[in-house]
Design a protein around this motif. Structure first.
Motif, short mmCIF file in Angstrom:
data_model
loop_
_atom_site.label_atom_id
_atom_site.label_comp_id
_atom_site.label_asym_id
_atom_site.label_seq_id
_atom_site.Cartn_x
_atom_site.Cartn_y
_atom_site.Cartn_z
N VAL A 93 9.22 -3.67 -3.67
CA VAL A 93 9.07 -2.24 -3.97
C VAL A 93 8.29 -1.55 -2.85
N ALA A 94 7.18 -2.16 -2.42
CA ALA A 94 6.36 -1.56 -1.37
C ALA A 94 7.14 -1.42 -0.08
N ARG A 95 7.94 -2.43 0.26
CA ARG A 95 8.77 -2.34 1.49
C ARG A 95 9.79 -1.23 1.38
N GLU A 96 10.41 -1.13 0.21
CA GLU A 96 11.46 -0.12 0.05
C GLU A 96 10.87 1.28 0.09
N LEU A 97 9.71 1.47 -0.51
CA LEU A 97 9.08 2.80 -0.49
C LEU A 97 8.50 3.11 0.89
N ALA A 98 8.17 2.08 1.66
CA ALA A 98 7.78 2.31 3.05
C ALA A 98 8.98 2.85 3.84
N ARG A 99 10.17 2.32 3.56
CA ARG A 99 11.39 2.84 4.20
C ARG A 99 11.62 4.29 3.81
N VAL A 100 11.36 4.59 2.54
CA VAL A 100 11.50 5.98 2.07
C VAL A 100 10.62 6.91 2.91
N CYS A 101 9.39 6.48 3.14
CA CYS A 101 8.46 7.31 3.93
C CYS A 101 8.89 7.38 5.39
N ASP A 102 9.41 6.27 5.93
CA ASP A 102 9.91 6.28 7.31
C ASP A 102 11.03 7.29 7.48
N HIS A 103 11.80 7.51 6.42
CA HIS A 103 12.89 8.49 6.46
C HIS A 103 12.41 9.87 6.02
N ASN A 104 11.11 10.01 5.89
CA ASN A 104 10.46 11.30 5.59
C ASN A 104 10.88 11.89 4.24
N ALA A 105 11.16 11.02 3.28
CA ALA A 105 11.49 11.49 1.93
C ALA A 105 10.21 11.50 1.10
N LYS A 106 9.31 12.40 1.44
CA LYS A 106 7.99 12.44 0.82
C LYS A 106 7.70 13.77 0.12
N ASP A 107 8.74 14.55 -0.10
CA ASP A 107 8.52 15.84 -0.77
C ASP A 107 8.54 15.71 -2.29
N TYR A 108 9.13 14.64 -2.80
CA TYR A 108 9.39 14.57 -4.25
C TYR A 108 9.68 13.12 -4.61
N TRP A 109 8.86 12.54 -5.50
CA TRP A 109 9.15 11.21 -6.06
C TRP A 109 9.13 11.34 -7.58
N ILE A 110 10.28 11.14 -8.22
CA ILE A 110 10.32 11.08 -9.67
C ILE A 110 10.66 9.64 -10.05
#
Length: 686
Positions: free
Chosen positions: A370-387
């Motif tokens: 999970v931590a690795r996958e969410l790190a990828r999310v942040c690398d792709h700058n998807a940090k405006d909204y997490w539901i």
């Protein structure tokens, strides 16, 4: 020192904010739960408005035996209040859901000159979707149906969350006001654009076609805008279907990707136009979920750049499109690195797919994954909204706690060591003396979750046992080939896992996984019981109610599924052994019932009745289905007269070698006959 006599002071402006007052009441409750009633004076806690502090941030200072919480907005004060509760009183984020035990003291010392300044969160909008909330839905606390939702929203705020989808379908409308009252932003299910009532709820007798009823669809959208216009809202725009399905499932006119994408794009703009006529600064978001993401990737959907694009994982924590039925394209579900616009995610700590997911128990993939996958999310700058799909909260608290850590500090903030995180989590709820033992058990969880496919995230939850067993039972009963049992055709709903033509081949594929799961969960359960034996009574109770029941749910579920595999194999022999199949079906029923009964014994205190509505994995239904299967097998093997099996095992019924024209004993029901067979099989041979 904070004591029972500590007073919390706020000015008239803050008194007017229901959200701040509710947080203050929670802190007062926490003080009462952790402090003895004494005459010892307590320090004052004062709330001070400080316009220069960034939104959602707070500063806490101790001076002259007074603790001040300064903030510029309601969420800053709320987070500050819960920081005091956790830091000084030891009341943790999931204190309620994890049944944290408190030892009262005279008071709790606050260091002189204590100073803490919070930092902005790594993720702008962050929260929970209380979805598949079947356990919360019918459960009450002290006779209140609202209290469970209040405790869910409190836990979210304690985790630093600031938004929610407050339930599914009708629940979202019922609990919207409570969530807003507690200070949360409201956002919406991807099937309910703008939070509007679903068309078929409002107009059950009409066809849900925008082309035929544009005025009625827009009427629902406008009503939703007017109802929520005074709340903090992240407006979800889009056009899916009536529930968790694409709209073209109900409207065959949209038979191409181009037509589907054109309508979705048109209606998103129409919804935005309606919304902006009420609030020109409204914030909009749109889900690229399932089939919608595939259309977007193909270039058939056009969404304005100022809308937050919400990308979704597949339900197992991997940022690829979800499997739907037998269709599993695994389209990457993240924006391109450097993509323009604003981006976020819809991520599952809990998922329901009628195939292999986990909704009653913890995510089958590891926290490291999970931590690795969410790190990828942040690398792709998807940090405006997490539901985050939190389902019923309680079974998923561990992963929800990890995700809260990530949305607060980011994957690299302060350095995330998973062993340390797990140990701290276990220390918070089980106590320092038990943390080492329990953390080892938590870290083993995903390693015992069965691997069912080639992808790293292809690990199964409890639905693989429950739905798998029931699909194969149904396949046997409905497809049974009387003339050639071994040629009984495959169960269509199990082709996603085993695309074989015959049921026996599907069962053999399934059995390989299930046998390993039974063996693995037995070992895991033994490790848990060994650790439990070394703990104090309080630690034992918590381990039972937080982790062991989940391991047992899996163990008994997979044990029942293994017996169902044996049933099918014996029933599909060239010369079927219906008697042994009947016996194996009874063993399956016994295992499923033991799993259900065991789960219900872990309902304590406020959680009395919590598991009553287990209706999605539904181990109880697996028990019922197994009982029905026994009847099917008895018809084939012992009908139409139903005396041969009874003769063989019931004393005084004539014996299997003595054939009487008339019966001399009344027919036994399936349960009694099975017990008789079981006693015979269990009897030592001489």
């Amino acid at each position: 020192m904070i004591t029972f006599n500590t007073r919390i002071k706020l000015n008239s402006e803050l008194e007017a904010l229901s959200s701040v007052k509710m947080a203050v009441s929670a802190l007062q409750r926490d003080i009462a739960n952790t402090c003895y009633k004494t005459a010892t004076p307590g320090m004052d806690i004062i709330l001070e408005q400080a316009p220069d502090i960034k939104g959602e941030c707070f500063i806490i200072k101790e001076k002259d035996n007074t603790l001040s919480i300064a903030a510029s907005d309601e969420l800053g004060f709320i987070y500050g209040i819960y920081h005091v509760s956790k830091t000084f009183l030891g009341v943790h984020e999931f204190w309620f859901w994890n049944e944290q035990k408190f030892s009262k003291r005279e008071g709790y010392q606050v260091p002189s000159d204590y100073y803490f300044a919070s930092k902005p969160f790594a993720v702008r909008f962050r929260g929970w979707f209380v979805n598949d909330e079947v356990l919360i839905d019918g459960w009450q606390i002290d006779g209140s149906r609202q209290k469970p939702w209040e405790m869910a929203f409190e836990a979210l705020l304690r985790c630093g969350g600031n938004m929610t989808i407050p339930g599914t379908d009708e629940n979202a409308h019922i609990y919207c006001d409570l969530a807003s009252k507690m200070g949360l932003w409201i956002t919406h299910h991807h099937a309910e654009p703008l939070g509007a009532q679903m068309f078929l709820r409002a107009y059950p007798d009409l066809e849900p076609s925008y082309d035929k009823h544009p005025d009625l669809f827009e009427k629902l959208w406008i009503e939703a805008i007017e109802k929520q216009k005074d709340k903090k809202v992240l407006w979800n725009v889009g056009f899916r279907g009536q529930g968790d399905r694409p709209f073209w499932a109900d409207d065959p006119a949209y038979d191409t990707d181009e037509k589907r994408g054109r309508l979705i794009s048109k209606l998103i703009r129409r919804q935005i136009d309606l919304l902006k006529s009420y609030d020109k600064d409204a914030i909009c978001c749109s889900n690229l979920y399932g089939e919608t993401m595939e259309l977007y990737k193909k270039g058939f959907i056009d969404i304005p750049e100022d809308v937050i694009f919400i990308w979704a994982d597949n339900g197992f924590g991997k940022m690829v499109s979800r499997r739907q039925g037998n269709h599993n394209p695994r389209v990457p579900a993240l924006p391109e690195v450097g993509a323009k616009g604003r981006h976020g995610i819809y991520y599952h700590a809990s998922f329901y797919d009628l195939q292999a997911a986990a909704q009653m128990t913890m995510l089958p993939n590891s926290p490291e994954f999970v931590a690795r996958e969410l790190a990828r999310v942040c690398d792709h700058n998807a940090k405006d909204y997490w539901i985050i799909n939190c389902s019923n909260v309680k079974p998923h608290a561990y992963i929800l706690s990890l995700i809260a850590r990530l949305w607060e500090k980011g994957p690299d903030g302060d350095g995330l060591n998973m062993d340390e995180f797990c140990t701290q989590y276990c220390s918070d709820y089980f106590g320092r003396e038990n943390a080492g033992l329990v953390s080892e058990l938590y870290m083993l969880w995903s390693s015992y979750c069965p691997k069912y496919g080639p992808n790293e995230d292809d690990r199964a939850g409890e639905q693989f046992a429950q739905h798998g067993a029931r699909v194969l039972m149904t396949g046997l009963v409905t497809n049974f080939n009387v003339d050639n049992p071994a040629d009984t055709k495959a169960a269509a709903q199990w082709r996603w896992f085993s695309d074989k033509d015959r049921l026996i081949e599907q069962v053999q594929d399934y059995k390989k996984i299930v046998e390993g799961a039974v063996s693995g969960y037995r070992k895991y359960l033994d490790k848990c019981l060994d650790a439990e034996s070394k703990m104090d009574s309080q630690g034992k109770e918590l381990l039972e109610d937080l982790l062991i029941w989940q391991v047992q749910y899996h163990y008994y579920g997979y044990l029942g599924a293994l017996h169902i595999c044996n049933v099918v194999e014996k029933a599909l022999l060239p010369q079927p052994d219906f008697l042994d199949a009947f016996y194996e079906a009874g063993l399956a029923a016994k295992a499923f019932y033991e799993g259900y009964d065991n789960m219900r014994t872990h309902e304590n205190g406020a959680f009395e009745g919590f598991f009553d509505n287990d209706c999605e994995a539904d181990i109880r239904q697996s028990y019922y289905a197994s009982k029905s299967l026994m009847g099917f097998l008895r018809f084939h093997g012992d009908g139409p007269h139903f005396y041969e099996w009874q003769r063989r095992f019931q004393q005084g019924a004539g014996g299997e070698k003595v054939h009487l024209i008339l019966r001399i004993k009344k027919h036994l029901p399936d349960d009694e006959l099975w017990k008789m067979i079981h006693e015979h099989k269990e009897r030592p041979s001489t």
